[in-house]
Design a protein around this motif. Structure first.
Motif, short mmCIF file in Angstrom:
data_model
loop_
_atom_site.label_atom_id
_atom_site.label_comp_id
_atom_site.label_asym_id
_atom_site.label_seq_id
_atom_site.Cartn_x
_atom_site.Cartn_y
_atom_site.Cartn_z
N ALA A 3 -5.61 -14.21 -33.33
CA ALA A 3 -4.09 -14.51 -33.30
C ALA A 3 -3.47 -14.22 -32.11
CB ALA A 3 -3.32 -13.83 -34.57
N ARG A 4 -2.50 -15.00 -31.45
CA ARG A 4 -1.81 -14.93 -30.29
C ARG A 4 -0.31 -15.17 -30.62
NH1 ARG A 4 -5.03 -13.86 -25.23
NH2 ARG A 4 -6.94 -13.12 -26.28
N LYS A 5 0.41 -14.42 -29.93
CA LYS A 5 1.95 -14.46 -30.17
C LYS A 5 2.48 -15.61 -29.24
CE LYS A 5 3.47 -9.95 -31.30
NZ LYS A 5 4.24 -8.89 -31.13
N VAL A 6 3.38 -16.42 -29.60
CA VAL A 6 3.99 -17.51 -29.09
C VAL A 6 5.02 -16.93 -28.26
CG1 VAL A 6 5.24 -19.91 -29.14
CG2 VAL A 6 3.35 -19.33 -30.86
N GLN A 7 5.12 -17.42 -26.96
CA GLN A 7 6.32 -16.90 -26.14
C GLN A 7 7.03 -18.31 -25.54
OE1 GLN A 7 4.68 -14.32 -22.95
NE2 GLN A 7 2.89 -14.01 -24.31
N ILE A 8 8.62 -17.94 -25.17
CA ILE A 8 9.14 -18.95 -24.63
C ILE A 8 9.48 -18.54 -23.17
CG2 ILE A 8 11.43 -20.15 -24.89
CD1 ILE A 8 11.42 -19.45 -27.59
N THR A 9 9.31 -19.55 -22.35
CA THR A 9 9.57 -19.60 -21.13
C THR A 9 10.61 -20.48 -20.62
OG1 THR A 9 8.70 -19.71 -18.69
CG2 THR A 9 7.65 -21.11 -20.28
N GLY A 10 11.72 -20.28 -19.91
CA GLY A 10 12.56 -21.24 -19.69
C GLY A 10 13.52 -21.08 -20.89
N LYS A 11 14.00 -22.53 -21.40
CA LYS A 11 14.59 -22.69 -22.40
C LYS A 11 14.01 -23.33 -23.58
CE LYS A 11 19.26 -22.81 -20.17
NZ LYS A 11 20.46 -23.79 -19.57
N SER A 12 13.07 -24.10 -23.29
CA SER A 12 12.41 -24.88 -24.36
C SER A 12 10.90 -24.99 -24.28
CB SER A 12 12.96 -26.11 -24.09
OG SER A 12 12.79 -26.80 -23.17
N THR A 13 10.38 -24.18 -23.25
CA THR A 13 8.90 -24.39 -23.22
C THR A 13 8.00 -23.18 -24.18
OG1 THR A 13 8.94 -25.41 -21.02
CG2 THR A 13 6.76 -24.33 -21.70
N TYR A 14 7.25 -23.54 -24.96
CA TYR A 14 6.31 -22.67 -25.71
C TYR A 14 5.00 -22.39 -24.88
CZ TYR A 14 9.71 -23.26 -29.51
OH TYR A 14 10.96 -23.10 -30.32
N MET A 15 4.48 -21.19 -24.94
CA MET A 15 3.55 -20.84 -24.38
C MET A 15 2.65 -19.73 -25.29
SD MET A 15 4.87 -20.10 -20.55
CE MET A 15 3.10 -19.54 -19.85
N ILE A 16 1.21 -20.03 -24.83
CA ILE A 16 0.53 -19.00 -25.54
C ILE A 16 -0.41 -18.70 -24.41
CG2 ILE A 16 0.77 -19.49 -28.18
CD1 ILE A 16 -2.21 -20.74 -27.70
N THR A 17 -1.14 -17.48 -24.50
CA THR A 17 -2.43 -17.10 -23.20
C THR A 17 -3.53 -17.45 -23.99
OG1 THR A 17 -2.47 -14.97 -24.07
CG2 THR A 17 -1.09 -15.37 -22.26
#
Length: 328
Positions: A3-17
């Motif tokens: 499992a990986r946590k979803v992160q937000i960068t900027g205002k609308s971009t979703y990221m995971i490592t």
């Protein structure tokens, strides 16, 4: 599963490592491209652009049962193993000949290595060049051609030659059918879809079931052809019965075509017409069966009418698949 946590960068971009071990194993570097495929179940499939394809291998031990070996080779082929290795203390010339003949019926399979104790079968087919939808078109063209020629046999001068050709074409039907099974199982197991394949997983499943029914129609066409070879129907079968058989054959040929069209276009109205027409065909077959009882060839004609009835059943199945698919 990790499992990986979803992160937000900027205002609308979703990221995971990405897992580091996986990234290292597949050779990812900064700037590497990764393809993202949206799957039918809502998941995503990540594919590194330069990843070397995984080669699946299956090793089979040869024993005295050639029939079992053939089934194992076909099973390994359908399950998508790209390399099938056969081992024995000594592979006899008879076994080599049987394996080579079998490979002719497995599209893309070539023997690339032979020693005294080993044979290696390699699948050279690029699956991206063939889709399940193309496979359905091909198997329909083969089966409908066989059935059309079977109808034309009654007016042909060289009947034995035509009947033999019909029987021989069933091998090509089987080759295409096995390839369709292989493509579907690969998609089911790996989520792999070629760029040309526009079918959803559910659509692919229904097309695969339709291929099942077309393959069985081909089998019964061959059964009818072989039965006709055993009798002199010009002399021993009344012309009235021959006329009725030809009429039913043409009706079935049209129903099969309409059934396949209804599936490919998910046309429920057309599928319903196929079902209604098939009910009328069944009544015609029952009438033919009644008339054949008093003929000298009642038994072979009974085999023919039974196969005609089964072809009708398989045609109904295809039409019902179209109705089911429309509910998506």
């Amino acid at each position: 599963m990790e499992a990986r946590k979803v992160q937000i960068t900027g205002k609308s971009t979703y990221m995971i490592t990405l897992p580091k071990k996986w990234a290292v194993d597949v050779g990812l570097q900064p700037g590497s491209l990764v393809s993202i495929t949206h799957r039918d179940d809502g998941s995503l499939l990540l594919t590194p652009a330069k990843t070397q394809p995984f080669i699946s291998r299956k090793t089979l031990k040869i024993d005295s049962d050639m029939c079992e070996l053939k089934m194992d080779i076909i099973g390994a082929y359908v399950m998508g193993h790209q390399v099938i290795e056969l081992n024995a203390r000594r592979i006899t010339p008879e076994i080599r000949k049987e394996v080579k003949e079998l490979c002719k019926n497995l599209i893309g399979s070539e023997i690339v290595e032979e020693t005294r104790s080993k044979m290696v079968i390699y699948d050279i087919l690029n699956p991206g060049e063939f889709t399940i939808e193309k496979g359905l078109k091909r198997i329909y063209a083969l089966v409908s051609g066989m059935l059309k020629d079977l109808i034309d046999v009654f007016d042909a001068r060289i009947k034995e030659e035509m009947l033999s050709e019909i029987v021989g074409r069933d091998e090509e039907v089987d080759r295409v059918y096995l390839l369709i099974l292989k493509l579907f199982l690969r998609r089911l197991k790996e989520g792999w879809v070629s760029k040309e394949d526009q079918l959803s997983l559910v659509e692919a499943f229904h097309f695969r079931l339709a291929a099942d029914n077309l393959e069985r129609i081909g089998d019964h066409t061959v059964k009818i052809a072989n039965t006709l070879r055993s009798i002199d129907f010009d002399k021993d079968v009344p012309k009235d019965i021959i006329g009725r058989l030809v009429e039913v054959g043409k009706d079935l040929l049209d129903s099969i075509e309409q059934g396949v069209i209804s599936l490919r276009s998910t046309d429920t109205k057309l599928a319903s017409r196929v079902l209604r027409e098939n009910a009328r065909i069944k009544w015609k077959v029952l009438e033919i069966s009644r008339l054949t009882i008093a003929t000298p060839n009642a038994l072979p004609l009974g085999i023919i009418t039974d196969s005609i009835s089964r072809i009708g059943d398989y045609t109904e199945n295809i039409a019902e698949l179209a109705i089911d698919l429309r509910q998506l």
